[in-house]
Design a protein around this motif. Structure first.
Motif, PDB file in Angstrom:
ATOM      1  N   VAL A  20       0.858  -1.178   0.000  1.00 29.72           N
ATOM      2  CA  VAL A  20       0.000   0.000   0.000  1.00 29.72           C
ATOM      3  C   VAL A  20       0.896   1.230   0.000  1.00 29.72           C
ATOM      4  CG1 VAL A  20      -0.174   0.021   2.530  1.00 29.72           C
ATOM      5  CG2 VAL A  20      -1.938   1.147   1.135  1.00 29.72           C
ATOM      6  N   GLY A  21       0.504   2.229  -0.790  1.00 25.91           N
ATOM      7  CA  GLY A  21       1.290   3.449  -0.869  1.00 25.91           C
ATOM      8  C   GLY A  21       0.399   4.650  -1.077  1.00 25.91           C
ATOM      9  N   ALA A  22       0.847   5.789  -0.592  1.00 25.49           N
ATOM     10  CA  ALA A  22       0.123   7.043  -0.773  1.00 25.49           C
ATOM     11  C   ALA A  22       1.135   8.162  -0.968  1.00 25.49           C
ATOM     12  CB  ALA A  22      -0.776   7.334   0.427  1.00 25.49           C
ATOM     13  N   ALA A  23       0.799   9.088  -1.867  1.00 21.50           N
ATOM     14  CA  ALA A  23       1.646  10.254  -2.118  1.00 21.50           C
ATOM     15  C   ALA A  23       0.743  11.462  -2.297  1.00 21.50           C
ATOM     16  CB  ALA A  23       2.506  10.049  -3.356  1.00 21.50           C
ATOM     17  N   VAL A  24       1.152  12.592  -1.748  1.00 18.91           N
ATOM     18  CA  VAL A  24       0.378  13.814  -1.896  1.00 18.91           C
ATOM     19  C   VAL A  24       1.347  14.989  -1.952  1.00 18.91           C
ATOM     20  CG1 VAL A  24       0.089  14.114   0.606  1.00 18.91           C
ATOM     21  CG2 VAL A  24      -1.559  15.157  -0.979  1.00 18.91           C
ATOM     22  N   GLY A  25       1.003  15.983  -2.755  1.00 14.26           N
ATOM     23  CA  GLY A  25       1.865  17.153  -2.872  1.00 14.26           C
ATOM     24  C   GLY A  25       1.075  18.363  -3.324  1.00 14.26           C
ATOM     25  N   GLY A  26       1.712  19.523  -3.213  1.00 10.84           N
ATOM     26  CA  GLY A  26       1.088  20.775  -3.641  1.00 10.84           C
ATOM     27  C   GLY A  26       1.752  21.965  -2.983  1.00 10.84           C
ATOM     28  N   SER A  27       1.102  23.105  -3.055  1.00 14.12           N
ATOM     29  CA  SER A  27       1.644  24.339  -2.482  1.00 14.12           C
ATOM     30  C   SER A  27       1.430  24.371  -0.984  1.00 14.12           C
ATOM     31  CB  SER A  27       0.975  25.561  -3.130  1.00 14.12           C
ATOM     32  OG  SER A  27       1.305  25.656  -4.498  1.00 14.12           O
ATOM     33  N   ILE A  28       2.489  24.652  -0.263  1.00 11.16           N
ATOM     34  CA  ILE A  28       2.396  24.870   1.179  1.00 11.16           C
ATOM     35  C   ILE A  28       2.239  26.365   1.445  1.00 11.16           C
ATOM     36  CG2 ILE A  28       3.585  24.602   3.389  1.00 11.16           C
ATOM     37  CD1 ILE A  28       5.014  22.176   2.184  1.00 11.16           C
ATOM     38  N   ILE A  29       3.055  27.149   0.773  1.00  8.55           N
ATOM     39  CA  ILE A  29       2.917  28.617   0.756  1.00  8.55           C
ATOM     40  C   ILE A  29       2.866  29.020  -0.711  1.00  8.55           C
ATOM     41  CG2 ILE A  29       3.919  30.829   1.409  1.00  8.55           C
ATOM     42  CD1 ILE A  29       5.421  29.377   3.642  1.00  8.55           C
ATOM     43  N   ASP A  30       1.778  29.657  -1.132  1.00 10.64           N
ATOM     44  CA  ASP A  30       1.595  29.975  -2.542  1.00 10.64           C
ATOM     45  C   ASP A  30       2.780  30.743  -3.099  1.00 10.64           C
ATOM     46  OD1 ASP A  30      -0.825  28.738  -2.575  1.00 10.64           O
ATOM     47  OD2 ASP A  30      -2.024  30.575  -2.362  1.00 10.64           O
ATOM     48  N   ASP A  31       3.262  30.258  -4.249  1.00  8.95           N
ATOM     49  CA  ASP A  31       4.351  30.892  -4.990  1.00  8.95           C
ATOM     50  C   ASP A  31       5.673  30.927  -4.221  1.00  8.95           C
ATOM     51  OD1 ASP A  31       2.559  31.479  -7.096  1.00  8.95           O
ATOM     52  OD2 ASP A  31       1.903  33.303  -6.045  1.00  8.95           O
ATOM     53  N   THR A  32       5.757  30.203  -3.100  1.00 12.11           N
ATOM     54  CA  THR A  32       6.986  30.233  -2.303  1.00 12.11           C
ATOM     55  C   THR A  32       7.481  28.832  -1.944  1.00 12.11           C
ATOM     56  OG1 THR A  32       6.367  32.357  -1.344  1.00 12.11           O
ATOM     57  CG2 THR A  32       8.067  31.099  -0.190  1.00 12.11           C
ATOM     58  N   LEU A  33       6.603  27.987  -1.427  1.00  7.89           N
ATOM     59  CA  LEU A  33       7.051  26.688  -0.919  1.00  7.89           C
ATOM     60  C   LEU A  33       6.102  25.593  -1.404  1.00  7.89           C
ATOM     61  CD1 LEU A  33       9.177  25.300   0.902  1.00  7.89           C
ATOM     62  CD2 LEU A  33       7.554  25.535   2.800  1.00  7.89           C
ATOM     63  N   LEU A  34       6.698  24.600  -2.090  1.00 12.74           N
ATOM     64  CA  LEU A  34       5.954  23.442  -2.567  1.00 12.74           C
ATOM     65  C   LEU A  34       6.453  22.211  -1.820  1.00 12.74           C
ATOM     66  CD1 LEU A  34       6.363  24.090  -6.418  1.00 12.74           C
ATOM     67  CD2 LEU A  34       4.703  25.124  -4.848  1.00 12.74           C
ATOM     68  N   GLY A  35       5.574  21.227  -1.661  1.00 20.06           N
ATOM     69  CA  GLY A  35       5.981  20.024  -0.934  1.00 20.06           C
ATOM     70  C   GLY A  35       5.337  18.776  -1.485  1.00 20.06           C
ATOM     71  N   ARG A  36       5.954  17.635  -1.169  1.00 19.23           N
ATOM     72  CA  ARG A  36       5.395  16.330  -1.534  1.00 19.23           C
ATOM     73  C   ARG A  36       5.917  15.294  -0.548  1.00 19.23           C
ATOM     74  NH1 ARG A  36       2.809  14.422  -6.011  1.00 19.23           N
ATOM     75  NH2 ARG A  36       2.823  12.163  -6.349  1.00 19.23           N
ATOM     76  N   ILE A  37       5.047  14.358  -0.178  1.00 19.48           N
ATOM     77  CA  ILE A  37       5.454  13.262   0.700  1.00 19.48           C
ATOM     78  C   ILE A  37       4.813  11.979   0.199  1.00 19.48           C
ATOM     79  CG2 ILE A  37       3.541  13.653   2.325  1.00 19.48           C
ATOM     80  CD1 ILE A  37       5.502  12.784   4.560  1.00 19.48           C
ATOM     81  N   SER A  38       5.557  10.871   0.291  1.00 20.58           N
ATOM     82  CA  SER A  38       5.022   9.571  -0.093  1.00 20.58           C
ATOM     83  C   SER A  38       5.436   8.538   0.940  1.00 20.58           C
ATOM     84  CB  SER A  38       5.515   9.155  -1.485  1.00 20.58           C
ATOM     85  OG  SER A  38       6.892   8.838  -1.469  1.00 20.58           O
ATOM     86  N   VAL A  39       4.553   7.565   1.151  1.00 19.02           N
ATOM     87  CA  VAL A  39       4.796   6.461   2.076  1.00 19.02           C
ATOM     88  C   VAL A  39       4.433   5.175   1.346  1.00 19.02           C
ATOM     89  CG1 VAL A  39       4.252   5.428   4.311  1.00 19.02           C
ATOM     90  CG2 VAL A  39       4.242   7.922   4.050  1.00 19.02           C
ATOM     91  N   TYR A  40       5.329   4.185   1.416  1.00 17.25           N
ATOM     92  CA  TYR A  40       5.070   2.926   0.720  1.00 17.25           C
ATOM     93  C   TYR A  40       5.474   1.764   1.615  1.00 17.25           C
ATOM     94  CZ  TYR A  40       4.878  -0.521  -3.045  1.00 17.25           C
ATOM     95  OH  TYR A  40       4.560  -1.606  -3.825  1.00 17.25           O
ATOM     96  N   LYS A  41       4.546   0.829   1.785  1.00 16.70           N
ATOM     97  CA  LYS A  41       4.772  -0.367   2.591  1.00 16.70           C
ATOM     98  C   LYS A  41       4.564  -1.589   1.707  1.00 16.70           C
ATOM     99  CE  LYS A  41       5.049  -2.925   6.418  1.00 16.70           C
ATOM    100  NZ  LYS A  41       6.285  -3.065   7.205  1.00 16.70           N
ATOM    101  N   ASN A  42       5.563  -2.484   1.674  1.00 12.75           N
ATOM    102  CA  ASN A  42       5.520  -3.655   0.804  1.00 12.75           C
ATOM    103  C   ASN A  42       5.932  -4.880   1.610  1.00 12.75           C
ATOM    104  OD1 ASN A  42       5.441  -5.289  -1.514  1.00 12.75           O
ATOM    105  ND2 ASN A  42       7.597  -4.925  -1.941  1.00 12.75           N
ATOM    106  N   SER A  43       5.150  -5.955   1.514  1.00  6.26           N
ATOM    107  CA  SER A  43       5.485  -7.177   2.253  1.00  6.26           C
ATOM    108  C   SER A  43       5.103  -8.400   1.434  1.00  6.26           C
ATOM    109  CB  SER A  43       4.776  -7.212   3.611  1.00  6.26           C
ATOM    110  OG  SER A  43       3.369  -7.261   3.436  1.00  6.26           O
ATOM    111  N   SER A  44       5.826  -9.487   1.665  1.00  6.60           N
ATOM    112  CA  SER A  44       5.575 -10.758   1.004  1.00  6.60           C
ATOM    113  C   SER A  44       6.229 -11.855   1.829  1.00  6.60           C
ATOM    114  CB  SER A  44       6.149 -10.759  -0.417  1.00  6.60           C
ATOM    115  OG  SER A  44       6.132 -12.055  -0.981  1.00  6.60           O
ATOM    116  N   ASP A  45       5.649 -13.054   1.781  1.00  7.52           N
ATOM    117  CA  ASP A  45       6.251 -14.185   2.484  1.00  7.52           C
ATOM    118  C   ASP A  45       7.504 -14.692   1.790  1.00  7.52           C
ATOM    119  OD1 ASP A  45       4.334 -14.136   4.440  1.00  7.52           O
ATOM    120  OD2 ASP A  45       3.126 -15.756   3.600  1.00  7.52           O
TER     121      ASP A  45
END
Length: 686
Positions: free
Chosen positions: A177-202
């Motif tokens: 399962v994974g999720a990523a989100v990003g966009g403007s934190i401060i308009d025209d000044t600071l942009l950001g993005r973060i993603s988290v991914y978890k992977n498992s198998s026997d």
């Protein structure tokens, strides 16, 4: 069938070259690469390069990163645990690491951070592009780029808010399962993005003694974060961070080469990494801009395994069974600093004909090892500290000799300083100067054909063999150098419906570093040696055909001939390990019924030697992969299968005696590649 395939591929590539003058007008290609000092469209790159763009990667998040790279021509890998973490380009690259510290032949960079020593921490989730550069990259990457460089770019922050969610289930209890989100934190000044991914198998092994099916499991968590600070209209700061927590098992080898283990002490292959990078870009004036980058990583890892692959009591005492366990605990720290000035159009010199780059580089790397070896009812401990410092200056010019002919000259001078000490009171200090670079010509015949020839020099520093049982003359090994010639053409035909990248290469290796081992009473002393000379040559071809808007046909072909020119009598004239004579990847993407997409490909590889110490070889193989995808608005569902024919193939091989019931007679032991896997991936984008 293999012979016919190779013949037809080479004929097709030759035919494309011969018809270059008949190519029609095309649009500029959309793929932009940035592994050199300046961004350029892929069609204008004068390197042998494969690019995996976002449309190639979006459905591969659960695939092992290193194994995915073998879809590029003349790129191979070796395993040795739950996942592969060693890659070879044109037969050059490491295959394993035990006591001896290694200097990578293939550089791996993700978001400005050097993961050459720690590739387990790289996943393909939320990845924008992967660039695979073949051949020495001595000017741009220095000591870690003798065989080539792999550059991974994650998706960058954007001004618009957007996100991606993904979930996968598959056989062998695969869950991701994974999720990523990003966009403007401060308009025209600071942009950001973060993603988290978890992977498992026997994993793909069973342990009959312990009654478990997860002793060779996958358990991975990766977090990536990025900030883009628009400081002024002319300056920008990019900040990237990666946290990788890999807790995989290691129980991969058996006495009968099956997938059923009898080990009573299965091992681990873990990695815990925190890394960050800062990149500052400043447009000083119309003539030039400054790029300054710093990165740091801190990694703890464990590599451990049951040496006897059995349990106590499995064999009668009269057969002299043994019960050993080996554990390698490492801490790696690395800091890199790179600063360069790059000219822009107004800053070209020599009457506006020559673009230039000048820079300086510093790297501080340290590796601490604590080896715990359980042998004959007691623990033996060995420790070492390995510290290196690199300081380099470099520069490159790209000069327009005419409006179609460009001359390139790049140089790099690097100082390599090493301090080594271990618990056996052995110390070694080296300080040497290394030189690399390239000289090349490129000719743009028209909008659809670019020809190039590049002579480059790469280098890989020497080092220290950690095993104190080796003779004194074998405790160190020498720096290797490589002269490489690439001659190629990038061309397009028939209104951009047929695209070709074809490259011929030839290389001469001096003081070629060779991984070998000595077997003594079930113990192994692995070490690096130097062969006086080696040679390789071959070709890489990539064809893409778009007959209409719904169908894409492609082929990737690598041919390689490599051999030792001067080494031991047994090895002279033989190919080095991990050097298959051919590789190919042939496939199609087909869109139909508006919302459906079908993909299928066959990837194959010829036979190759497992080691430079014995003559055991892998079998050639071909793997069939396929998927079908349904898209509805921002939602998609993909049903996928890999190695659908369940082909059995090997990804690592050793030759020695380890079976008491056979009186320890030497035989080939192999680790099997990934069997048939299948699953369902659901995604949602907003």
């Amino acid at each position: 069938m293999k012979s016919r395939f190779l013949t037809l591929s080479v004929m097709a590539a030759s035919a494309l070259v011969s018809t270059a003058l008949y190519a029609e007008e095309v649009n500029i290609d959309p793929i932009v690469v940035g592994a050199d000092f300046r961004e350029a469209n892929l069609s204008q790159v004068t390197n042998s390069m494969t690019v995996f763009a976002e449309e190639d990667l979006y459905d591969k998040a659960t695939e092992p990163f290193i194994e995915t790279l073998t879809q590029a021509p003349n790129v191979n890998f070796s395993a040795g645990a739950s996942k592969a973490k060693y890659v070879q380009i044109r037969g050059i690259g490491e295959r394993s690491q035990f006591e001896t510290p290694i200097n990578p032949s293939v550089g791996i960079i993700i978001d400005g951070m050097d993961f050459s020593q720690n590739p387990l921490g790289i996943t393909l989730f939320d990845t924008k592009q992967v660039e695979v550069l073949r051949g020495p990259q001595g000017t741009t990457f220095g000591a870690n780029g003798m065989a080539g460089v792999i550059v991974v770019q994650s998706n960058e922050p954007t001004a618009e808010t957007n996100g991606h969610f993904e979930a996968t289930v598959g056989n062998y209890n695969t869950k991701a399962v994974g999720a990523a989100v990003g966009g403007s934190i401060i308009d025209d000044t600071l942009l950001g993005r973060i993603s988290v991914y978890k992977n498992s198998s026997d994993g793909y092994m069973e342990n009959s003694y312990l009654g478990r099916d997860d002793t060779n499991n996958i358990d991975e968590l990766t977090v990536k974060a990025a900030l883009k600070w628009l400081i002024t209209d002319t300056s920008t700061m990019n900040i990237n961070y990666i946290h990788a927590d890999i807790d995989n098992g290691y129980d991969a080898f058996t006495l009968d080469n099956s997938r059923v283990s009898h080990a009573d002490k299965p091992g681990k292959d873990t990695q815990l990494t925190d890394a960050f990078s800062l990149k500052y870009t400043n447009q000083i004036n119309d003539a030039m801009h400054l790029i300054a980058a710093v990165s740091h990583s801190d990694t703890d890892s464990e590599y451990s395994y049951d040496e006897d692959w059995s349990y106590v009591g499995e064999f009668d005492d009269s057969l002299w069974p043994y019960d050993w366990f080996d554990r390698y605990l490492r801490n790696r720290k690395q800091t890199d600093f790179d600063m360069r000035m790059v000219s822009d159009k107004a800053g070209k010199i020599f009457n506006g004909t020559t673009a230039w780059t000048v820079g300086m580089y510093y790297k501080d790397y340290s590796e601490g090892l604590n080896r715990n070896h359980f042998k004959d009812d007691h623990w033996e401990t060995f420790t070492h500290n390995y510290d290196t410092t690199n300081k380099a200056i470099y520069g490159q010019i790209d000069s327009d000799l005419t409006d179609k002919l460009v001359f390139t000259l790049g140089l790099r001078a690097e100082n390599w300083d090493v301090d080594y000490s271990d618990s056996n009171a052995f110390t070694e200090n080296t300080d040497e100067n290394l030189y690399g670079g390239k000289i090349g010509l490129s000719y743009k015949a028209d909008e659809n054909a670019l020809y190039y020839a590049t002579l480059s020099r790469g280098y890989k520093p020497g080092g220290v063999n950690a095993d104190n049982t080796l003779p004194s003359e074998d405790r160190t090994f020498e720096t290797e150098t490589l002269w490489n010639l690439d001659v190629g053409v990038n061309s397009k035909y028939f209104d951009n419906t047929l695209v070709n990248r074809l490259n011929f290469f030839y290389g001469k290796r001096r003081d070629q570093q060779v991984k070998a081992y000595i077997e003594n009473d079930r113990s192994f002393s692995d070490y690096f040696d130097n062969a006086a000379k080696g040679t390789y040559y071959g070709l890489e071809s990539e064809l893409d055909y778009y007959p209409n808007d719904t169908l894409h046909l492609y082929s990737k072909l690598g041919l390689l001939h490599a051999e030792f020119d001067e080494y031991t009598p047994e090895m002279t004239g033989r190919a080095p390990a991990q050097s298959p004579k051919y590789q190919y990847n042939v496939g199609l993407d087909y869109s139909f019924l508006e919302n459906w997409r079908f993909k299928a490909n066959v990837e194959g590889m010829g036979s190759y030697y497992f080691s430079d110490t014995h003559d055991q070889k892998s079998d050639s193989y071909a793997l069939l992969n396929s998927s079908i995808e349904y898209v509805y608005g921002n939602f998609s569902a993909t049903l996928w299968g890999r190695n659908l024919a369940d082909k059995e193939y090997d990804v690592r091989g050793f030759y020695f005696g380890n079976d008491p019931s056979k009186f320890y007679e030497p035989e080939l032991y192999t680790q099997k590649g990934t069997p048939r896997t299948f699953g369902l991936t659901l995604t949602y984008d907003f």
